[in-house]
Design a protein around this motif. Structure first.
Motif, PDB file in Angstrom:
ATOM      1  N   LEU A 395      -1.348  12.590  12.629  1.00 30.48           N
ATOM      2  CA  LEU A 395      -1.234  11.324  11.901  1.00 30.48           C
ATOM      3  C   LEU A 395      -1.106  11.611  10.418  1.00 30.48           C
ATOM      4  O   LEU A 395      -1.920  12.333   9.848  1.00 30.48           O
ATOM      5  CB  LEU A 395      -2.460  10.441  12.156  1.00 30.48           C
ATOM      6  CG  LEU A 395      -2.505   9.110  11.389  1.00 30.48           C
ATOM      7  CD1 LEU A 395      -1.378   8.201  11.848  1.00 30.48           C
ATOM      8  CD2 LEU A 395      -3.855   8.432  11.569  1.00 30.48           C
ATOM      9  N   VAL A 396      -0.088  11.052   9.803  1.00 33.73           N
ATOM     10  CA  VAL A 396       0.118  11.213   8.371  1.00 33.73           C
ATOM     11  C   VAL A 396       0.455   9.854   7.779  1.00 33.73           C
ATOM     12  O   VAL A 396       1.133   9.030   8.389  1.00 33.73           O
ATOM     13  CB  VAL A 396       1.243  12.228   8.060  1.00 33.73           C
ATOM     14  CG1 VAL A 396       0.795  13.638   8.332  1.00 33.73           C
ATOM     15  CG2 VAL A 396       2.490  11.915   8.859  1.00 33.73           C
ATOM     16  N   ASP A 397      -0.054   9.608   6.605  1.00 31.10           N
ATOM     17  CA  ASP A 397       0.128   8.314   5.942  1.00 31.10           C
ATOM     18  C   ASP A 397       0.241   8.585   4.448  1.00 31.10           C
ATOM     19  O   ASP A 397      -0.722   9.043   3.827  1.00 31.10           O
ATOM     20  CB  ASP A 397      -1.066   7.413   6.252  1.00 31.10           C
ATOM     21  CG  ASP A 397      -0.842   5.980   5.767  1.00 31.10           C
ATOM     22  OD1 ASP A 397       0.051   5.781   4.927  1.00 31.10           O
ATOM     23  OD2 ASP A 397      -1.554   5.078   6.225  1.00 31.10           O
ATOM     24  N   ASN A 398       1.407   8.295   3.862  1.00 26.62           N
ATOM     25  CA  ASN A 398       1.583   8.659   2.462  1.00 26.62           C
ATOM     26  C   ASN A 398       2.725   7.874   1.830  1.00 26.62           C
ATOM     27  O   ASN A 398       3.603   7.362   2.523  1.00 26.62           O
ATOM     28  CB  ASN A 398       1.858  10.158   2.339  1.00 26.62           C
ATOM     29  CG  ASN A 398       1.497  10.688   0.963  1.00 26.62           C
ATOM     30  OD1 ASN A 398       0.981   9.976   0.118  1.00 26.62           O
ATOM     31  ND2 ASN A 398       1.791  11.949   0.728  1.00 26.62           N
ATOM     32  N   TRP A 399       2.677   7.801   0.507  1.00 19.92           N
ATOM     33  CA  TRP A 399       3.803   7.289  -0.286  1.00 19.92           C
ATOM     34  C   TRP A 399       4.712   8.465  -0.606  1.00 19.92           C
ATOM     35  O   TRP A 399       4.264   9.467  -1.134  1.00 19.92           O
ATOM     36  CB  TRP A 399       3.294   6.658  -1.575  1.00 19.92           C
ATOM     37  CG  TRP A 399       2.676   5.312  -1.400  1.00 19.92           C
ATOM     38  CD1 TRP A 399       1.374   5.028  -1.157  1.00 19.92           C
ATOM     39  CD2 TRP A 399       3.360   4.050  -1.456  1.00 19.92           C
ATOM     40  NE1 TRP A 399       1.185   3.673  -1.060  1.00 19.92           N
ATOM     41  CE2 TRP A 399       2.385   3.043  -1.251  1.00 19.92           C
ATOM     42  CE3 TRP A 399       4.678   3.679  -1.678  1.00 19.92           C
ATOM     43  CZ2 TRP A 399       2.701   1.694  -1.245  1.00 19.92           C
ATOM     44  CZ3 TRP A 399       4.989   2.326  -1.673  1.00 19.92           C
ATOM     45  CH2 TRP A 399       4.019   1.353  -1.459  1.00 19.92           C
ATOM     46  N   LEU A 400       5.981   8.330  -0.298  1.00 18.95           N
ATOM     47  CA  LEU A 400       6.945   9.400  -0.540  1.00 18.95           C
ATOM     48  C   LEU A 400       7.949   8.969  -1.592  1.00 18.95           C
ATOM     49  O   LEU A 400       8.474   7.849  -1.549  1.00 18.95           O
ATOM     50  CB  LEU A 400       7.690   9.762   0.749  1.00 18.95           C
ATOM     51  CG  LEU A 400       6.843  10.345   1.872  1.00 18.95           C
ATOM     52  CD1 LEU A 400       7.701  10.615   3.069  1.00 18.95           C
ATOM     53  CD2 LEU A 400       6.152  11.610   1.423  1.00 18.95           C
ATOM     54  N   PRO A 401       8.249   9.848  -2.564  1.00 18.19           N
ATOM     55  CA  PRO A 401       9.257   9.504  -3.571  1.00 18.19           C
ATOM     56  C   PRO A 401      10.664   9.541  -2.981  1.00 18.19           C
ATOM     57  O   PRO A 401      11.011  10.453  -2.230  1.00 18.19           O
ATOM     58  CB  PRO A 401       9.067  10.595  -4.636  1.00 18.19           C
ATOM     59  CG  PRO A 401       8.483  11.750  -3.884  1.00 18.19           C
ATOM     60  CD  PRO A 401       7.638  11.165  -2.794  1.00 18.19           C
ATOM     61  N   LEU A 402      11.467   8.542  -3.324  1.00 19.87           N
ATOM     62  CA  LEU A 402      12.853   8.499  -2.874  1.00 19.87           C
ATOM     63  C   LEU A 402      13.698   9.438  -3.726  1.00 19.87           C
ATOM     64  O   LEU A 402      13.465   9.586  -4.928  1.00 19.87           O
ATOM     65  CB  LEU A 402      13.395   7.076  -2.966  1.00 19.87           C
ATOM     66  CG  LEU A 402      12.722   6.055  -2.035  1.00 19.87           C
ATOM     67  CD1 LEU A 402      13.230   4.654  -2.332  1.00 19.87           C
ATOM     68  CD2 LEU A 402      12.973   6.405  -0.574  1.00 19.87           C
ATOM     69  N   GLU A 403      14.662  10.077  -3.082  1.00 15.28           N
ATOM     70  CA  GLU A 403      15.517  11.042  -3.764  1.00 15.28           C
ATOM     71  C   GLU A 403      16.864  10.410  -4.109  1.00 15.28           C
ATOM     72  O   GLU A 403      17.238   9.371  -3.575  1.00 15.28           O
ATOM     73  CB  GLU A 403      15.715  12.280  -2.882  1.00 15.28           C
ATOM     74  CG  GLU A 403      14.413  12.992  -2.541  1.00 15.28           C
ATOM     75  CD  GLU A 403      14.638  14.156  -1.600  1.00 15.28           C
ATOM     76  OE1 GLU A 403      15.787  14.367  -1.186  1.00 15.28           O
ATOM     77  OE2 GLU A 403      13.658  14.848  -1.282  1.00 15.28           O
ATOM     78  N   ASN A 404      17.573  11.099  -5.023  1.00 11.69           N
ATOM     79  CA  ASN A 404      18.913  10.682  -5.455  1.00 11.69           C
ATOM     80  C   ASN A 404      18.894   9.287  -6.080  1.00 11.69           C
ATOM     81  O   ASN A 404      19.845   8.512  -5.943  1.00 11.69           O
ATOM     82  CB  ASN A 404      19.890  10.704  -4.281  1.00 11.69           C
ATOM     83  CG  ASN A 404      19.953  12.052  -3.608  1.00 11.69           C
ATOM     84  OD1 ASN A 404      19.991  13.086  -4.269  1.00 11.69           O
ATOM     85  ND2 ASN A 404      19.941  12.053  -2.281  1.00 11.69           N
TER      86      ASN A 404
END
Length: 832
Positions: A395-404
């Motif tokens: 289980l993983v829960d996180n805010w991920l930065p969008l690329e490009n």
């Protein structure tokens, strides 16, 4: 006779001059008609009072098309140069290095490329004959609309496909199988033209780049020494091409993307997971086991929300907001969230579930878009998540930065579900799903149903009669049906292929369904005749019957209802409970791939499985070559490695990360430790020995990893322990500051944790840096105390200096580092 002598006296130079003059004359005539057509068009615009807006629209389309064609042509030329002379192309464009340059376990295959190059003209002739004779006839017979279809020109060009690298897995695989990953690069100069109802269309300059996995199993002791071969793309390959003739009219904004999407989806339906091409190489192999292997698990995707998105829509006062939605792709599967209008902080709370066949090597590609009615949707950012680390953590829960994109973050929650044969876990799974589903307002699955449709026998024949039989009262004729099967579970219906003119059809197809509650659900099968659409037989199978069956499976011939008494269908039903618990024996598959008849004759014919073929398999191979050729293959490892347990449970790894017990990069310490070639290695010990560290200033836990595919160094700041109390209330307000030396302008900073001496950050930072630049870089990690402007409290809490030249870029490292005073670091640097 004289005229003939006169013609013979014409020199080649004069012939060339005559041809040149004719060519110039034709060019002048073409130019004249071109300008005349333009003048006529301008006159027509004024004569018919056409709005100038149409002229501007045409100008925009022409400019876009010209720019697009130039960019496309440049990409094609670069790819074709690399295919002709890889060495010179590499020296000219260092950023497009093939996978074998970076990875020692990925080998070059130049000898194979040379063989393909030598055989390419003959392969071209074979493909041309195949398309002209077999494929063309198949297309013409498919429907009456395609009766005039034919290939006009088939030219595969002079540039053959290349194999950029080969990785053969020798560890963590069964003894009776071979896994290979091939980096396929096809930058062709081909041109194929077809004609339908007098209209010509075609494609040229086809470009394809992707990673093909090849599985040879089971190994046997008779040539060709393996019973079957499976070929498939792990992820969607990158495909590009140019359209010709009438199809070139589709090379416009919106239409061009639609054509590319259609072709991409058709290729995915053939050989992108879960689809695969399987070829039987030896008699007696259970080919259905190769075509439909058990999946690795199910991925539950929670696409929750986004923030700080780019404002894509233009309003009256400038940039407005966006209408964002998200598209998620896993293999050949595609999911889409609803559109949230007029916001840059949407909340979707959408849940998707997808079956994962190969967790090692597959990626989840996510793209956030802005919906534009009547135009092309704008991209608001992309990201790619590798599934193997997600499966290891569960289980993983996180805010991920969008690329490009300039800004934007996406909140994802991913849950990995294992497949269990234990029916006792079903109630627990249903209760957990009902609780979670009520909160998210989604129906979640508790099981996966696998239906292997094999064959049917003695299906009833159908009466057929034409118009003359009806008019003259002739007797009806009996004909064999063209049966196909529809399979329905819940709201999902799958359809099999059609077997023409047979009462004993053989389909050999596999289907998978996600089931909410098998206690109440039923799988319905209907056998129909394609000619008349009449039902030839039905089967209704309650899924609760599988809960009492051995291994939750039922494989036999079933009697068809509403059919003849001896009509039967052969189906295998297999149920697996979805659970977050993992047990090794659930992953074991001891069933032999060789049929019983083949094994019984193995003594006489010498065909038998290789030794160890029936032994339980260890983990499947991990981390193949990435689709772009810049992935990070590494040796397969156990998912329970210590560093994987040390890593944060709340982090999603967007790129290739190997959870391995690894050596930490060397750091420059203040203590008297091992010195080697002018650098010093910081002492790294387990956290349980002394939480204050060597200098009694505490410790910090970091994860370092490098993504070859994205060219980025990721630093995960997990936590600190044993920090000194610098405030008046015996607490501190710590935060962490990072610098990628020698550039002090690369500062990155975590959030401040107030009144805490053992803060947990779990924040990820990325630096764009090439592997060559890593050699001369150091990572400076400073722990600071957040103080007010007029505060007298101490600000520095300790620091760590890590030499990235010693970093193993093929692995992720999670380690504890002792914090030390800044003065000691500077003193040691002076001594070195």
């Amino acid at each position: 006779m004289a005229s003939e002598n006169k013609m013979e006296n014409v020199t080649p130079a004069k012939k060339r001059q005559a041809v040149k003059e004719e060519t110039l004359l034709i060019a002048v005539i073409k130019r004249y008609f071109k300008y005349a057509s333009a003048a006529l068009g301008v006159w027509g615009v004024g004569y018919f009072n056409v709005s100038p807006a149409w002229i501007l629209l045409g100008l925009v389309l022409v400019v876009w098309k010209e720019k697009h064609n130039k960019l496309q042509q440049k990409k094609i030329e670069i790819s074709q140069e690399a295919a002709k002379n890889e060495k010179e192309a590499i020296l000219a464009r260092v950023e497009d290095l093939p996978s074998w340059v970076f990875f020692p376990d990925v080998e070059r295959a130049e000898w194979v490329n040379k063989i393909i190059y030598q055989m390419w003209p003959f392969i071209g002739e074979y493909v041309q004959t195949l398309l002209m004779t077999q494929v063309q006839k198949t297309v013409q017979d498919s429907t009456s609309l395609m009766g005039s279809f034919k290939f006009v020109n088939i030219d595969l060009g002079d540039i053959p496909p290349r194999i950029g690298g080969v990785k053969v897995y020798t560890e963590k695989v069964k003894r009776d199988e071979i896994y290979m990953d091939l980096d396929i690069i096809y930058s062709s100069d081909c041109e194929i033209e077809v004609k339908l109802k007098g209209v010509s269309a075609g494609i040229k300059d086809l470009q394809l780049h992707g990673t093909v996995r090849v599985i040879l199993k089971p190994l046997i002791n008779q040539a060709p020494f393996f019973g079957g071969i499976s070929v498939f793309f792990l992820n969607n390959p990158n495909i590009d091409f140019n359209l010709t003739n009438l199809a070139n009219a589709l090379d416009l904004p919106g239409l061009s993307d639609m054509v590319h999407t259609i072709i991409q989806e058709n290729i995915a339906s053939i050989m992108v997971l879960p689809n695969r091409i399987v070829v039987e190489m030896a008699k007696g192999v259970k080919i259905s086991k190769l075509k439909f292997p058990s999946p690795d698990g199910v991925l539950r995707i929670h696409c929750l929300e986004a923030k700080e998105l780019v404002k894509a829509d233009i309003g009256l006062m400038g940039k407005g907001k966006s209408d964002p939605y998200t598209v998620i792709r896993v293999g050949a599967m595609k999911f889409k969230t609803p559109v949230i209008n007029n916001t840059i902080e949407p909340e979707w709370n959408s849940v998707f579930e997808t079956i994962i066949d190969q967790r090692d090597g597959q990626f989840m590609d996510v793209e956030v878009r802005d919906e534009d009615t009547g135009g092309k949707d704008d991209k608001l950012g992309t990201l790619s998540v590798e599934l193997s680390p997600v499966a290891d953590k569960g289980l993983v829960d996180n805010w991920l930065p969008l690329e490009n994109v300039k800004s934007g973050k996406l909140h994802l929650r991913l849950q990995w579900l294992y497949l269990s044969k234990d029916p006792l876990l079903l109630n627990k799974s249903i209760l957990a799903n009902n609780k979670e589903g009520a909160a998210s307002k989604n129906d979640l699955s508790s099981c996966i149903l696998m239906v292997n449709l094999d064959s049917a026998r003695e299906l009833p024949k159908q009466f057929t009669a034409n118009i003359f039989d009806l008019l003259f009262s002739r007797s009806k004729k009996m004909s064999e049906p063209s049966p196909y099967v529809t399979i329905n579970v819940g709201q999902k219906t799958e359809t099999s292929n059609v077997v023409n003119d047979s009462t004993d059809p053989r389909w050999e197809q596999g289907f998978r369904f996600l089931v909410h509650d098998p206690n109440f659900q039923v799988v319905d099968l209907k056998v129909k005749d394609k000619k008349t659409e009449m039902v030839l037989g039905e089967l209704s199978f309650p899924l609760k019957n599988l809960l009492a069956a051995p291994n939750l499976e039922d494989d036999r011939f079933f009697q068809l209802k509403k059919s003849e008494s001896n009509s039967e269908i052969s189906v295998r039903f297999a149920l697996r409970v979805l659970t977050t618990e993992q047990k090794v024996n659930w992953k074991q598959d001891t069933e032999n791939l060789m049929s019983a008849s083949a094994q019984s004759t193995s003594v006489d014919e010498g065909v038998k499985p290789a030794p160890g073929a029936g032994s339980p398999p260890p983990a499947s191979p991990t981390n193949p070559i990435s689709p772009t050729g810049k992935g990070k293959p590494a040796s397969p490892v156990s998912p329970t490695a210590p560093s994987a347990q040390a890593a944060s449970a709340n982090e999603i790894v967007p790129e290739t990360v190997q959870s391995v017990q690894s050596q930490a990069p060397k750091a420059i310490p203040p203590a008297k430790t091992l010195e080697r070639e002018g650098s010093v290695r910081q002492r790294v010990t387990s956290i349980g020995s002394d939480v204050l560290g060597e200098h009694r200033m505490g410790r910090i836990q970091l994860t370092l990893r490098y993504s070859m595919q994205r060219g980025k160094l990721a630093v995960v700041v997990h936590k600190c322990v044993g920090l000194p109390a610098l405030g008046k209330d015996n607490f501190s307000d710590p935060y962490v500051r990072l610098f990628l030396l020698p550039d002090r302008g690369t500062k990155k900073k975590t959030k401040v944790i107030n009144n805490n001496l053992n803060p947990t950050f779990d924040e990820t930072f990325e630096y764009s840096v090439t592997p060559q630049e890593l050699v001369g870089r150091q990572l400076e990690v400073e722990v600071k105390n957040d103080t007010g402007m007029f505060s007298s409290s101490q600000k520095d809490m300790g620091m760590v200096l890590i030499d990235l030249a010693e970093m193993d870029v093929s692995k992720a490292t999670t380690e504890w580092y002792d914090l030390c005073p800044e003065s000691e670091i500077k003193r040691k640097e002076t001594d070195i």
